[in-house]
Motif scaffolding. Structure first.
Motif, mmCIF file in Angstrom:
data_model
loop_
_atom_site.group_PDB
_atom_site.id
_atom_site.type_symbol
_atom_site.label_atom_id
_atom_site.label_comp_id
_atom_site.label_asym_id
_atom_site.label_seq_id
_atom_site.Cartn_x
_atom_site.Cartn_y
_atom_site.Cartn_z
ATOM 1 N N PRO A 66 6.077 -9.134 7.995
ATOM 2 C CA PRO A 66 5.837 -8.274 6.638
ATOM 3 C C PRO A 66 4.258 -8.854 6.012
ATOM 4 O O PRO A 66 3.657 -8.088 5.621
ATOM 5 N N MET A 67 4.531 -10.217 5.864
ATOM 6 C CA MET A 67 3.355 -10.788 4.888
ATOM 7 C C MET A 67 2.205 -10.419 5.696
ATOM 8 O O MET A 67 0.945 -10.179 5.115
ATOM 9 N N PRO A 245 4.060 -20.240 8.327
ATOM 10 C CA PRO A 245 3.569 -19.069 8.457
ATOM 11 C C PRO A 245 3.628 -17.900 7.273
ATOM 12 O O PRO A 245 2.992 -17.228 6.988
ATOM 13 N N THR A 246 4.906 -17.815 6.750
ATOM 14 C CA THR A 246 5.391 -16.723 5.697
ATOM 15 C C THR A 246 4.451 -17.075 4.662
ATOM 16 O O THR A 246 3.778 -16.077 3.860
ATOM 17 N N GLN A 247 4.210 -18.351 4.092
ATOM 18 C CA GLN A 247 3.428 -18.698 2.940
ATOM 19 C C GLN A 247 1.932 -18.159 3.298
ATOM 20 O O GLN A 247 1.349 -17.600 2.327
ATOM 21 N N ALA A 248 1.701 -18.500 4.492
ATOM 22 C CA ALA A 248 -0.012 -18.173 5.018
ATOM 23 C C ALA A 248 -0.193 -16.805 4.719
ATOM 24 O O ALA A 248 -1.257 -16.312 4.232
ATOM 25 N N GLY A 249 0.915 -16.001 5.208
ATOM 26 C CA GLY A 249 0.491 -14.668 5.192
ATOM 27 C C GLY A 249 0.533 -14.042 3.837
ATOM 28 O O GLY A 249 -0.125 -13.079 3.444
ATOM 29 N N ALA A 250 1.707 -14.404 3.044
ATOM 30 C CA ALA A 250 1.598 -14.145 1.623
ATOM 31 C C ALA A 250 0.519 -14.497 0.671
ATOM 32 O O ALA A 250 -0.028 -13.573 0.064
ATOM 33 N N GLY B 24 9.210 -2.003 -3.407
ATOM 34 C CA GLY B 24 9.252 -3.053 -4.364
ATOM 35 C C GLY B 24 9.888 -4.229 -3.755
ATOM 36 O O GLY B 24 9.359 -5.444 -4.048
ATOM 37 N N GLY B 25 10.739 -4.329 -2.764
ATOM 38 C CA GLY B 25 11.408 -5.587 -2.430
ATOM 39 C C GLY B 25 10.153 -6.306 -1.596
ATOM 40 O O GLY B 25 10.184 -7.446 -1.534
ATOM 41 N N LEU B 26 9.449 -5.414 -0.650
ATOM 42 C CA LEU B 26 8.164 -6.284 -0.142
ATOM 43 C C LEU B 26 7.483 -7.022 -1.119
ATOM 44 O O LEU B 26 6.870 -7.896 -0.935
#
Lengths: 434, 165
Positions: A66-67, A245-250, B24-26
């Motif tokens: 998702p990120m 990876p999640t942090q990079a996407g966020a 909201g969660g996302l």
């Protein structure tokens, strides 16, 4: 019925449900739970179903999806794609076939901040197709270029297919991303060469646009700076081990939002629409992965992947020929199935085989992406073609498919090159020590 | 307005509302992760329990977005084969496939409630900030209800198509 036969029956029923238009994720989950219940017991099968859903939906490794998807949708909402195209247009729009070359380059640039083929094709199609129409570009060339160049979205990092492949095979997403860089640049140049050759042979296909001065070209560099910043921040941060990876996407998603605010391009409406778009795509991908997890338990208990791997290893055929067969199966599968779904369904089955054959998993990931790229532009299920058809409803589907053909040849040649020289994909990842 | 139209409108409103919760969660996932990175890198104070929050927010985001994604046809399916069939046969296939989907989702809702109960009995909590997990299992079971309703509406619409075509 033996476990293997039950597994094979399950695969046939799954394919039948696919053909009958059941959503891919639902079909995999449904067949998976019924098959597991048949081979084990309904009680554990149903318990596992609930547990799989809860654990996959709340999986931290999956949160990278998702990120990075959100990063792409926010980048579009922030007008980054439009400025990218304006820059490439200013640089090369004045030459013969220049607008299509600009489209390829802008797609490559947008691919560096967006991990989806359909999103890249849709984003650039909305911007580039009206321009090409204005300059009386040939419809076949214009639509084919956008549909094909959109596929760069999953090769040049970030890439949703590489993320999912990395999660399914437990390979480093950072290494997979870096592995896509060189092939991505080479394929972009190959697409530019395709356009140049076509326009050289028939100048009517792509007349030159408005010429621009050197000063304008220099000033236009401004339009790609933000895309470069986002790419360096996210992929560079990942490469250097600054971020997970999640942090990079966020950070990429947050960065795209900040750019939109600074540029005063982001409205509340854009923001919510982009967020919803990102959410829907993420939901679709995670449902497929969750369905595949449930189906994977059934496959594991049926012992099919292991039996297949042993059987293939025992065949008196050289590994390269077997790899050719696997790639061919993916190529054919891509005609009928969405690439993401195809990868999720088949990787648990083929990956052990590929490992048995002694191939590099990172290299195989890039090969899978290239074949997936072919899948999104070949009939009858060429997602990118339908995306372009939605943007240019007056252009018949067969015209778009015809326009794709030269790019498909370039993709096949790129795949062959990667088969012959795996170093193109694994050279950069081998530099990473973690 | 026919019953089916009213049912469709109700589903759209309900699923649309759930999607807002998912959104909201996302967004919380993104914000928490960014704060965690900045806090950790620049102030040496990462967000305590960021991973727990991200994981549970993702759970909410995906489960609450499923129904609306189904309504607008965002879940990937293979379209080329059934499109070649006669309209009435297509409707019959749609009814059967949606029925399978409905059974599947009813099972999911039921088993998630059972799973939530087991988490509640076992006192299961998240790893770092020890948030109880059972409300989330009940929550995603609840998020499955509009999916089942959308599938039910699809069955009814397919039956109507079968009868009228």
């Amino acid at each position: 019925m033996s476990a293997v036969v039950t597994g094979l029956v399950g695969i046939v029923i799954l394919l039948l449900l696919f053909l009958l238009r059941m959503p891919v994720g639902f079909a995999m989950g449904f067949v998976g739970v019924v098959g597991f219940a048949y081979l084990a017991d309904p009680g554990p099968a149903l318990s596992l179903l609930a547990q799989d859903i809860f654990e996959q939906f709340s999986s931290y490794p999956l949160s990278v999806i998702p990120m990075f998807i959100l990063m792409g949708t926010f980048a579009f909402a922030s007008g980054i794609s439009r400025r990218l195209y304006r820059t490439t247009y200013t640089w090369v729009g004045g030459i013969r076939g220049g607008l299509t070359i600009a489209t390829v380059l802008a797609c490559a640039g947008f691919a560096a901040i967006c991990g989806s083929t359909a999103a890249t094709a849709a984003t650039m199609g909305k911007i580039a197709l009206p321009e090409m129409k204005k300059y009386k570009y040939n419809n076949t060339l214009a639509t084919g270029t956008v549909a094909a160049s959109g596929t760069l979205g999953i090769l040049i990092p970030p890439s949703t297919i590489l993320i999912v492949y990395g999660i399914l095979t437990e390979e480093s997403i950072g290494k997979l991303f870096i592995a896509g860089v060189l092939p991505g640049i080479m394929l972009s140049l190959a697409f530019v060469a395709v356009v140049a050759i076509l326009c050289l042979r028939n100048p009517q296909l792509g007349p030159p646009g408005t010429p621009t001065s050197f000063k304008q070209k220099v000033r236009a560099v401004n339009g790609i700076i933000e895309a470069i910043i986002l790419f360096v921040l996210t992929i560079g941060g990942l490469f250097l081990g600054w971020f997970s990876p999640t942090q990079a996407g966020a950070i990429g998603a947050g960065g795209a939002l900040v750019i939109g605010l600074v540029r005063r391009q982001l409205t509340w409406r854009n923001f919510f629409e982009a967020g919803k778009e990102g959410l829907r795509t993420s939901c679709m991908v995670l449902i497929i992965i969750t369905g595949a997890t449930v189906f994977g338990h059934f496959m594991a208990i049926s012992t099919i992947p292991f039996a297949l791997a042993d059987w293939i290893k025992s065949l008196p055929i050289p590994p390269m020929a077997l790899m050719g067969v696997i790639i061919f199966l993916y190529f054919i599968g891509g005609f009928f199935m969405d690439s993401m779904a195809l990868v999720v369904v088949t990787i648990p089955i083929f990956f052990p085989v590929v490992m048995q054959l002694g191939y590099d998993p990172i290299w195989f990931g890039v090969i899978i992406v290239l074949v997936a790229e072919m899948g999104v532009i070949t009939p009858p299920v060429g997602v990118n073609v339908f995306v372009i058809k939605g943007i240019a409803p007056d252009v018949p589907l067969h015209v778009i498919f015809r326009g794709i053909f030269p790019f498909l040849i370039a993709l096949i040649m790129m795949t062959a090159l990667l088969l012959a020289f795996p170093g193109i994909a694994v050279f950069l990842p081998n530099l990473i020590t973690y | 307005m026919t019953f089916l139209e009213k049912f469709d409108r109700f589903n759209r409103r309900l699923s649309g509302g759930f999607e807002i919760i998912g959104l909201g969660g996302l967004l919380v996932m993104m914000v928490i992760t960014c704060l965690d990175v900045f806090g950790g890198k620049f102030f040496r104070t990462p967000v305590y329990g960021a991973l727990d929050i991200v994981m549970l927010c993702q759970l909410v985001a995906i489960s609450f977005a499923t129904a609306y994604a189904l309504i607008i046809g965002r879940h990937v399916s293979v379209e080329f084969f059934t499109a070649l069939l006669p309209e009435r046969l297509q409707a019959l296939i749609d009814a059967v496939i949606s029925f399978f989907g409905l059974i599947f989702y009813v099972l999911i809702v039921w088993r998630l409630i059972v799973y939530g109960h087991s988490l509640q009995i076992g006192g299961e909590v998240s790893a770092t900030i020890r948030i109880p997990l059972y409300p989330f299992a009940y929550g995603i079971a609840m998020a499955g209800v509009p999916v089942a309703l959308v599938l039910l509406a699809q069955i009814l619409k397919a039956i109507v198509r079968m009868v009228t075509k």
